[in-house]
Design a protein around this motif. Structure first.
Motif, PDB file in Angstrom:
ATOM      1  N   ILE A  18      69.020 -13.544-108.816  1.00 57.34           N
ATOM      2  CA  ILE A  18      70.257 -13.469-109.597  1.00 57.34           C
ATOM      3  C   ILE A  18      71.116 -12.313-109.091  1.00 57.34           C
ATOM      4  N   ALA A  19      70.480 -11.169-108.823  1.00 60.80           N
ATOM      5  CA  ALA A  19      71.205 -10.009-108.285  1.00 60.80           C
ATOM      6  C   ALA A  19      71.813 -10.345-106.921  1.00 60.80           C
ATOM      7  N   ALA A  20      71.020 -10.981-106.070  1.00 61.90           N
ATOM      8  CA  ALA A  20      71.502 -11.338-104.725  1.00 61.90           C
ATOM      9  C   ALA A  20      72.627 -12.367-104.797  1.00 61.90           C
ATOM     10  N   ILE A  21      72.517 -13.310-105.719  1.00 60.26           N
ATOM     11  CA  ILE A  21      73.562 -14.323-105.863  1.00 60.26           C
ATOM     12  C   ILE A  21      74.873 -13.675-106.327  1.00 60.26           C
ATOM     13  N   ALA A  22      74.788 -12.748-107.260  1.00 59.09           N
ATOM     14  CA  ALA A  22      76.001 -12.054-107.721  1.00 59.09           C
ATOM     15  C   ALA A  22      76.654 -11.314-106.557  1.00 59.09           C
ATOM     16  N   PHE A  23      75.849 -10.637-105.767  1.00 58.65           N
ATOM     17  CA  PHE A  23      76.381  -9.910-104.611  1.00 58.65           C
ATOM     18  C   PHE A  23      76.910 -10.886-103.566  1.00 58.65           C
ATOM     19  N   THR A  24      76.183 -11.978-103.328  1.00 59.00           N
ATOM     20  CA  THR A  24      76.608 -12.999-102.363  1.00 59.00           C
ATOM     21  C   THR A  24      77.976 -13.532-102.736  1.00 59.00           C
ATOM     22  N   TRP A  25      78.188 -13.791-103.994  1.00 56.82           N
ATOM     23  CA  TRP A  25      79.451 -14.377-104.452  1.00 56.82           C
ATOM     24  C   TRP A  25      80.609 -13.390-104.308  1.00 56.82           C
ATOM     25  N   LEU A  40      67.867   4.797 -97.941  1.00 55.91           N
ATOM     26  CA  LEU A  40      68.961   4.032 -97.347  1.00 55.91           C
ATOM     27  C   LEU A  40      69.849   3.404 -98.420  1.00 55.91           C
ATOM     28  N   MET A  41      69.222   2.923 -99.489  1.00 54.23           N
ATOM     29  CA  MET A  41      69.951   2.282-100.576  1.00 54.23           C
ATOM     30  C   MET A  41      70.976   3.239-101.192  1.00 54.23           C
ATOM     31  N   VAL A  42      70.575   4.479-101.391  1.00 56.15           N
ATOM     32  CA  VAL A  42      71.491   5.452-101.967  1.00 56.15           C
ATOM     33  C   VAL A  42      72.625   5.763-100.989  1.00 56.15           C
ATOM     34  N   LEU A  43      72.296   5.884 -99.710  1.00 57.00           N
ATOM     35  CA  LEU A  43      73.328   6.169 -98.718  1.00 57.00           C
ATOM     36  C   LEU A  43      74.368   5.050 -98.643  1.00 57.00           C
ATOM     37  N   VAL A  44      73.929   3.801 -98.826  1.00 59.96           N
ATOM     38  CA  VAL A  44      74.865   2.670 -98.840  1.00 59.96           C
ATOM     39  C   VAL A  44      75.916   2.871 -99.939  1.00 59.96           C
ATOM     40  N   GLY A  45      75.479   3.384-101.062  1.00 53.34           N
ATOM     41  CA  GLY A  45      76.397   3.593-102.180  1.00 53.34           C
ATOM     42  C   GLY A  45      77.497   4.592-101.896  1.00 53.34           C
ATOM     43  N   LEU A  46      77.281   5.463-100.923  1.00 54.59           N
ATOM     44  CA  LEU A  46      78.283   6.474-100.605  1.00 54.59           C
ATOM     45  C   LEU A  46      79.247   6.041 -99.501  1.00 54.59           C
ATOM     46  N   ILE A  84      77.254  -4.210-107.233  1.00 58.69           N
ATOM     47  CA  ILE A  84      76.025  -3.541-106.785  1.00 58.69           C
ATOM     48  C   ILE A  84      75.363  -2.831-107.958  1.00 58.69           C
ATOM     49  N   ILE A  85      76.144  -2.191-108.799  1.00 60.26           N
ATOM     50  CA  ILE A  85      75.571  -1.506-109.968  1.00 60.26           C
ATOM     51  C   ILE A  85      74.865  -2.510-110.878  1.00 60.26           C
ATOM     52  N   ALA A  86      75.520  -3.622-111.180  1.00 60.07           N
ATOM     53  CA  ALA A  86      74.898  -4.643-112.043  1.00 60.07           C
ATOM     54  C   ALA A  86      73.624  -5.198-111.402  1.00 60.07           C
ATOM     55  N   ALA A  87      73.687  -5.449-110.095  1.00 58.62           N
ATOM     56  CA  ALA A  87      72.524  -5.975-109.384  1.00 58.62           C
ATOM     57  C   ALA A  87      71.369  -4.971-109.404  1.00 58.62           C
ATOM     58  N   GLN A  88      71.669  -3.694-109.238  1.00 50.11           N
ATOM     59  CA  GLN A  88      70.611  -2.685-109.230  1.00 50.11           C
ATOM     60  C   GLN A  88      69.927  -2.576-110.582  1.00 50.11           C
ATOM     61  N   LEU A  89      70.657  -2.835-111.637  1.00 46.18           N
ATOM     62  CA  LEU A  89      70.024  -2.818-112.956  1.00 46.18           C
ATOM     63  C   LEU A  89      68.997  -3.951-113.076  1.00 46.18           C
ATOM     64  N   MET A  90      69.294  -5.107-112.466  1.00 41.80           N
ATOM     65  CA  MET A  90      68.317  -6.198-112.440  1.00 41.80           C
ATOM     66  C   MET A  90      67.108  -5.818-111.590  1.00 41.80           C
ATOM     67  N   TRP A  91      67.376  -5.198-110.448  1.00 39.67           N
ATOM     68  CA  TRP A  91      66.284  -4.741-109.588  1.00 39.67           C
ATOM     69  C   TRP A  91      65.432  -3.688-110.298  1.00 39.67           C
ATOM     70  N   LEU A  92      66.038  -2.861-111.112  1.00 36.52           N
ATOM     71  CA  LEU A  92      65.301  -1.841-111.855  1.00 36.52           C
ATOM     72  C   LEU A  92      64.197  -2.486-112.697  1.00 36.52           C
ATOM     73  N   PHE A 135      65.196   5.082-107.565  1.00 34.22           N
ATOM     74  CA  PHE A 135      66.357   4.995-106.682  1.00 34.22           C
ATOM     75  C   PHE A 135      67.337   3.912-107.116  1.00 34.22           C
ATOM     76  N   ASP A 136      66.875   2.916-107.848  1.00 27.79           N
ATOM     77  CA  ASP A 136      67.811   1.949-108.433  1.00 27.79           C
ATOM     78  C   ASP A 136      68.798   2.698-109.331  1.00 27.79           C
ATOM     79  N   VAL A 137      68.272   3.610-110.116  1.00 27.93           N
ATOM     80  CA  VAL A 137      69.125   4.411-111.000  1.00 27.93           C
ATOM     81  C   VAL A 137      70.056   5.284-110.166  1.00 27.93           C
ATOM     82  N   LEU A 138      69.506   5.937-109.147  1.00 31.44           N
ATOM     83  CA  LEU A 138      70.334   6.788-108.283  1.00 31.44           C
ATOM     84  C   LEU A 138      71.403   5.978-107.551  1.00 31.44           C
ATOM     85  N   THR A 139      71.072   4.745-107.160  1.00 31.13           N
ATOM     86  CA  THR A 139      72.044   3.892-106.488  1.00 31.13           C
ATOM     87  C   THR A 139      73.183   3.534-107.426  1.00 31.13           C
ATOM     88  N   CYS A 140      72.860   3.277-108.669  1.00 31.16           N
ATOM     89  CA  CYS A 140      73.924   3.024-109.653  1.00 31.16           C
ATOM     90  C   CYS A 140      74.853   4.233-109.731  1.00 31.16           C
TER      91      CYS A 140
END
Length: 171
Positions: free
Chosen positions: A103-110, A17-23, A124-132, A146-151
């Motif tokens: 931190i990732a969620a806060i960046a996205f929230t803002w 689902l995460m990858v599909l969101v990116g598209l 989202i790309i920056a946040a996914q790197l933190m999730w990675l 999939f974090d990498v694929l989402t980026c």
């Protein structure tokens, strides 16, 4: 069944689902699908012992629904940042690693109220790197991949949005 295997199986469903969101091109579609992704990924995080990741996922669902339903004001941003920070401060047992999902969620929230899909996808790309980093710490190998694929998919999404804008200007 071993918890690492079970957590990675659950994470696999969320990761697809995460990858599909990116598209997705439209913000509304991104947020709706992302809510399902957050639910599944949150469960996977909890199975693997990633409490703060689960917290970030579940709070993000509420944030996305607010953003879809009402005007997303600075007050809402502060509210969600405060709730995530407070819950993480209470529940975090993993030091700085435990803060990465927040931190990732806060960046996205803002950035969530931005009408600029390119900016949103960049966040989202920056946040996914933190999730990675977080996912690797909790042996969530599926999510890490999939974090990498989402980026990558968000980068492709950025290109699609830019091309679409360029075609609209020419028309």
């Amino acid at each position: 069944m071993n918890t690492i295997l079970l957590g990675n199986i659950v994470a696999f469903a969320g990761a697809i689902l995460m990858v599909l969101v990116g598209l997705m091109k439209k913000k509304r579609d991104m947020l709706l699908l992302q809510n399902v992704q957050f639910l599944v990924m949150g469960i996977g995080n909890l199975i693997l012992g990633g409490i703060t990741g689960g917290i970030a996922d579940f709070i993000s669902i509420a944030r996305n629904f607010i953003c879809l339903k009402w005007k997303y004001t600075i007050g809402w941003k502060i509210f969600f940042v405060a709730v995530q920070a407070a819950l993480t401060a209470v529940c975090n047992q993993d030091g700085i690693i435990g803060w990465l999902p927040v931190i990732a969620a806060i960046a996205f929230t803002w950035a969530l109220d931005s009408e600029n899909e390119v900016l949103l996808k960049s966040i989202i790309i920056a946040a996914q790197l933190m999730w990675l980093i977080y996912d690797l710490h909790f042996l969530n190998f599926v999510s890490a991949a999939f974090d990498v694929l989402t980026c990558i998919s968000n980068f492709v999404g950025i290109i699609l949005v830019i091309r679409s804008r360029s075609r609209e200007r020419k028309a």
